[in-house]
Design an enzyme around this catalytic site. Structure first.
Site, PDB file in Angstrom:
ATOM      1  N   ARG A  24       1.498  -1.396   7.063  1.00  0.00           N
ATOM      2  CA  ARG A  24       2.392  -1.653   8.194  1.00  0.00           C
ATOM      3  C   ARG A  24       3.035  -3.044   8.170  1.00  0.00           C
ATOM      4  O   ARG A  24       4.202  -3.174   8.532  1.00  0.00           O
ATOM      5  CB  ARG A  24       1.642  -1.426   9.511  1.00  0.00           C
ATOM      6  CG  ARG A  24       1.377   0.048   9.802  1.00  0.00           C
ATOM      7  CD  ARG A  24       0.609   0.233  11.106  1.00  0.00           C
ATOM      8  NE  ARG A  24       0.425   1.638  11.429  1.00  0.00           N
ATOM      9  CZ  ARG A  24      -0.586   2.372  10.980  1.00  0.00           C
ATOM     10  NH1 ARG A  24      -1.496   1.833  10.187  1.00  0.00           N
ATOM     11  NH2 ARG A  24      -0.693   3.649  11.313  1.00  0.00           N
ATOM     12  N   GLN A  64       1.150   6.707  -7.150  1.00  0.00           N
ATOM     13  CA  GLN A  64      -0.070   7.372  -6.697  1.00  0.00           C
ATOM     14  C   GLN A  64       0.132   8.877  -6.794  1.00  0.00           C
ATOM     15  O   GLN A  64       1.048   9.428  -6.168  1.00  0.00           O
ATOM     16  CB  GLN A  64      -0.385   6.989  -5.250  1.00  0.00           C
ATOM     17  CG  GLN A  64      -1.714   7.542  -4.752  1.00  0.00           C
ATOM     18  CD  GLN A  64      -1.922   7.301  -3.265  1.00  0.00           C
ATOM     19  OE1 GLN A  64      -1.236   7.913  -2.448  1.00  0.00           O
ATOM     20  NE2 GLN A  64      -2.853   6.424  -2.914  1.00  0.00           N
ATOM     21  N   ARG A  81      -8.152   5.922  -5.568  1.00  0.00           N
ATOM     22  CA  ARG A  81      -8.361   5.687  -4.134  1.00  0.00           C
ATOM     23  C   ARG A  81      -9.386   6.679  -3.614  1.00  0.00           C
ATOM     24  O   ARG A  81      -9.281   7.882  -3.868  1.00  0.00           O
ATOM     25  CB  ARG A  81      -7.059   5.810  -3.344  1.00  0.00           C
ATOM     26  CG  ARG A  81      -7.279   5.723  -1.835  1.00  0.00           C
ATOM     27  CD  ARG A  81      -6.009   5.583  -1.026  1.00  0.00           C
ATOM     28  NE  ARG A  81      -5.561   4.197  -0.983  1.00  0.00           N
ATOM     29  CZ  ARG A  81      -4.732   3.707  -0.061  1.00  0.00           C
ATOM     30  NH1 ARG A  81      -4.274   4.478   0.902  1.00  0.00           N
ATOM     31  NH2 ARG A  81      -4.372   2.442  -0.080  1.00  0.00           N
ATOM     32  N   SER A 129       0.821  -1.206   0.000  1.00  0.00           N
ATOM     33  CA  SER A 129       0.000   0.000   0.000  1.00  0.00           C
ATOM     34  C   SER A 129       0.859   1.262   0.000  1.00  0.00           C
ATOM     35  O   SER A 129       1.979   1.256   0.535  1.00  0.00           O
ATOM     36  CB  SER A 129      -0.895  -0.007   1.244  1.00  0.00           C
ATOM     37  OG  SER A 129      -1.920   0.934   1.135  1.00  0.00           O
ATOM     38  N   PRO A 130       0.367   2.356  -0.597  1.00  0.00           N
ATOM     39  CA  PRO A 130       1.118   3.615  -0.532  1.00  0.00           C
ATOM     40  C   PRO A 130       1.363   4.047   0.906  1.00  0.00           C
ATOM     41  O   PRO A 130       0.445   4.046   1.727  1.00  0.00           O
ATOM     42  CB  PRO A 130       0.196   4.610  -1.251  1.00  0.00           C
ATOM     43  CG  PRO A 130      -0.664   3.763  -2.138  1.00  0.00           C
ATOM     44  CD  PRO A 130      -0.866   2.488  -1.390  1.00  0.00           C
ATOM     45  N   TYR A 138      -7.276  15.034   1.075  1.00  0.00           N
ATOM     46  CA  TYR A 138      -6.410  15.820   0.202  1.00  0.00           C
ATOM     47  C   TYR A 138      -7.268  16.515  -0.859  1.00  0.00           C
ATOM     48  O   TYR A 138      -8.497  16.424  -0.825  1.00  0.00           O
ATOM     49  CB  TYR A 138      -5.310  14.939  -0.381  1.00  0.00           C
ATOM     50  CG  TYR A 138      -4.410  14.370   0.706  1.00  0.00           C
ATOM     51  CD1 TYR A 138      -3.743  15.220   1.590  1.00  0.00           C
ATOM     52  CD2 TYR A 138      -4.265  12.997   0.882  1.00  0.00           C
ATOM     53  CE1 TYR A 138      -2.941  14.707   2.614  1.00  0.00           C
ATOM     54  CE2 TYR A 138      -3.467  12.486   1.896  1.00  0.00           C
ATOM     55  CZ  TYR A 138      -2.812  13.340   2.766  1.00  0.00           C
ATOM     56  OH  TYR A 138      -2.029  12.843   3.775  1.00  0.00           O
TER      57      TYR A 138
END
Length: 801
Positions: A749, A526, A655, A447-448, A607
């Site tokens: 993580r 991304q 996303r 994942s980013p 964002y």
């Protein structure tokens, strides 16, 4: 609440606090019945105990406390007669029974004589029955359970007052050392002290009715009925040699459309028997003051106040499709009795009880909520292949997993895998997946993750090693962090960019490494713009905190700061919107030249583009604000601009935040419409995240907690999805993929903890196929290292003294 439970009940999940399981502690701590542990003037040990409610939890607490100290004066108030009870059968897990066996062998022996046991689960859908075995259930009648507990309490000298309302709990608290409120889901005690306990009661979307049949099912049975009014389901299980519990459930709107609202009890029962005649063998159903009701999930911030403590349904409820109130209440009683023995006084005992039980109950409630919502939304899964539907149902709570089910019933699980398309010996996570012209060799995505380690937006050696290591680690797709489309669009001074040729060249160095040294691994970029969440410190210096100096001006959909103390952004003008759209387009062109295999547009987490989508952050009154269609306009314009320059054969994903976790924000229903809109414009998949849009959010964290949003989008919008969020094990990945809840799983993580997470997942499952390849220099380490022996020779002889 009467007890029912599905196969999750028999999972051996330890119910323990810091000091060990309650049942073991009770066994160690029990004293001879003739010995009183404290002198009469000591008040630390509760001698006078009042129990409000004579259900299984209250009665078992009474029996335990009296057995541990026969000098106690224990009084139970039960408003109903001894033989009055609601519901029919109760299922108890092996774990709960083990606790009862250690704490009170007399009760355990009595229960053993009356248990009905079975192993199978039948799932009947569209005329096809699939059976999964190896689950292990034990049930008995609720009335019989109460009889056993009544007898035990009488033998021990507990004073049970039937057909008597308990005195006001405030009066009891003044005259007793301890007041145990086991007065159920509608607890008067909880309401009396609502200002202390802070209860939250949530009602749900389904109606259900608790019935019985005079024959024994030979398995736990789930049957789905697709009627002209909508979907209905039956949950049934035996609790005696000649009796079964039958629960009929359906959504509120189906219940109303079917006319149940107008029927009396007898008519409802007759209608249910007719709908599920095949499951019942055309036998009738019977009731016990049965009424249609809506399940209520009870949560309390606190469980005790002074010498008053909540137990069982008064403190918490978990939907009957996963765990019974009886099971949780009995475990509460065990833990409470143990804590009262261990702690020096009542306040400390109640605090220890709460500390021990609340995390266990919270975990159960999260699983129960997932199960409840699965049944609420049953309709969206009906078109799955039959075996996959059955697997999805069995694993709906996320407590039962692919690996767990394979151990219980390998034949069933292998049949599901074959139907899914897994080659022999191939776990679901190692099956390929195609997005446009890109075929990913497995379903794992790195994942980013923002690293905040760039200089002037240029990725350096750190990024080469970071992304390169994870590419070597076997994932099908490795994603960059959010790469910013302009200097002003950075989150922090350490964010990477694609707004200069120098940055593009640095990224090409990384993509070349991945393609050369980790062939078969795809790398994606991304693209995003920080919007109102920019110009902040590096994460470890203060996440979302403004820079102390050197700030740059922020822009957003509307002039709203992210949180108090944040910079207020300028509302973007039409001309500025055009400029930003071109910045995204230019960055996408550079990304293509840099050699990325996939591009993701970041429209999540508050964002810039996310800020247009959410009604909490978009207050515009022009063509880019107001309705969801208008809020989508600018993000879709950016998407179209990116798609126009991004190579046709390469996939483009988006996303989104599927919910803002805040009142008035984006809803799950909105998320489906957002996904549909992007898919209509050519998005190849939706990467489904949640939240981080507003600072006042209240997310509901838990294992794979965002997956239900991805599941809904996948089935209702008909677009491939990537799920992300608290997915930590390869077993979770296999389970989610095989159940059809997602197409790809993104893990963050876990890949920070172990860059070779996917390789290790393959090794731990004994998989060596094309879905993952060990780099040649690493092949010597492709087997798990040996460890020292942990077993010891077993005793062979027993010698006399």
């Amino acid at each position: 609440m009467a007890g029912a439970v599905t196969m999750e009940a028999n999972l051996r999940v330890p119910t323990k606090g810091a000091r060990g399981p309650a049942d073991v502690r009770l066994r160690r701590g029990a004293r001879p019945a003739t010995t009183h542990p404290h002198s009469p003037d000591e008040t630390r040990h509760p001698l006078r105990v009042a129990i409000i409610g004579g259900g299984p939890g209250g009665l078992y607490a009474a029996a335990l406390l009296k057995r541990l100290d026969p000098t106690r004066e224990i009084t139970v108030w039960e408003r109903n007669a001894p033989d009055e009870t609601f519901g029919f059968g109760v299922v108890l897990s092996d774990e709960t029974l083990g606790g009862i066996e250690h704490a009170d062998p007399v009760v355990y022996a009595a229960l053993q004589k009356d248990f009905t046991r079975w192993d199978d689960i039948d799932i009947v859908h569209r005329g096809t029955r699939h059976t999964s075995g190896g689950h292990g259930f034990a049930a008995l009648g609720r009335k019989r359970l109460l009889e056993i507990l009544h007898a035990r309490c009488r033998d021990l000298g507990v004073d049970i007052r039937f057909r008597v309302e308990a005195p006001d709990p405030r009066r009891l608290a003044e005259s007793y050392d301890l007041v145990i409120a086991a007065d159920g889901v509608h607890s008067t005690t909880r309401e009396t002290y609502a200002h202390v306990f802070h209860p939250r009661v949530a009602t749900h979307r389904c109606r259900y009715i608790w019935l019985a049949a005079d024959f024994a099912f030979d398995a736990f049975r789930f049957e789905i009925a697709e009627t002209e009014h909508g979907v209905m389901q039956l949950h049934g299980y035996p609790y005696a040699a000649d009796a079964s519990t039958v629960i009929v459930e359906m959504r509120e709107e189906v219940w109303r459309a079917a006319g149940f609202e107008e029927l009396d009890e007898a008519e409802s029962i007759e209608r249910c028997a007719k709908i599920f005649a095949d499951a019942l063998g055309s036998r009738p159903l019977r009731s016990n003051k049965s009424t249609w009701t809506t399940f209520r999930t009870v949560v309390n911030d606190r469980w005790s106040h002074g010498n008053v403590v909540l137990l069982g349904d008064a403190a918490h409820t978990a939907h009957f499709s996963i765990g019974s109130g009886t099971k949780l209440a009995v475990e509460d009683a065990l833990a409470l009795a143990a804590c009262l023995e261990e702690q020096p006084d009542v306040p400390q005992a109640l605090a220890a009880y709460e500390e021990e039980r609340k995390p266990v109950v919270a975990s159960t409630q999260r699983a129960a909520r997932a199960s409840l919502e699965w049944f609420e939304n049953l309709r969206r899964h009906l078109d799955q292949p039959p075996r996959q539907f059955a697997f999805n149902l069995l694993t709906r709570s996320r407590r039962v997993t692919h690996d767990n089910l394979r151990l219980r019933d390998a034949r069933f699980t292998e049949a599901v895998e074959r139907e899914f398309g897994c080659p022999p010996g191939t776990p679901p996570m190692f099956t390929p997946f195609r997005l446009r012209g890109l075929t990913l060799r497995n379903r794992v995505v790195v994942s980013p993750m923002d690293m905040y380690s760039a200089v002037d937006g240029v990725p350096g050696d750190f990024h080469l090693v970071h992304l390169g290591a994870r590419a070597l680690g076997g994932a099908g797709l490795v994603m960059t962090e959010m790469v910013c489309v302009s200097e002003e669009g950075r989150i922090t001074p350490g964010c990477t960019g694609l707004y200069t040729g120098r940055q593009a060249d640095a990224w090409k160095r990384i993509t070349d490494f991945v393609h050369t040294q980790a062939p078969g691994t795809a790398i994606g970029v991304q693209l995003g713009h920080s919007g109102r969440k920019g110009s902040t410190k590096l994460m470890w210096e203060g996440m979302d905190e403004p820079l102390p100096d050197g700030n740059w001006p922020l822009v957003a959909a509307s002039p709203l700061p992210y949180k108090p103390g944040s910079q207020t952004p300028r509302q973007l003008s039409r001309a500025q919107l055009t400029d930003i759209r071109e910045q995204f387009s230019a960055a996408a062109w550079r990304a293509a030249r840099a050699g990325f295999d996939l591009l993701e547009l970041h429209c999540a987490h508050g964002y810039l583009l996310s800020g247009f989508l959410s009604p909490l952050t978009n207050r515009r009154t022009d063509a880019y604000g107001g309705s969801l269609e208008k809020r989508l306009r600018f993000p879709l314009e950016v998407f179209d601009a990116v798609r126009a320059v991004w190579p046709e054969e390469k996939p483009l994903t988006v996303r989104i935040s599927a919910t803002d976790w805040a009142e008035g924000g984006t809803t799950a229903e909105d998320a489906v419409e957002i996904a549909r809109a992007f898919a209509a414009h050519g998005a190849d998949a939706i990467d489904v995240s949640t939240g981080q849009v507003v600072a006042e959010e209240r997310p509901e964290f838990g294992r794979s907690y965002q997956t239900p949003f991805a599941d809904r989008i996948r089935h209702e919008a008909g677009v491939p999805v990537i799920t992300v969020g608290a997915i930590s094990s390869w077993d979770d990945v296999n389970s989610l993929i095989l159940a059809g809840r997602t197409d790809l799983c993104a893990l963050a993580r876990p890949h920070l903890y172990d860059p070779h997470w996917t390789l290790h997942a393959a090794a731990e499952q004994g998989y060596e196929g094309p879905g993952v390849t060990w780099p040649t220099p690493y092949r010597a380490g492709s087997r798990r290292p040996q460890t020292g022996r942990t077993d010891a020779p077993k005793p062979r002889l027993t010698l006399g003294g």
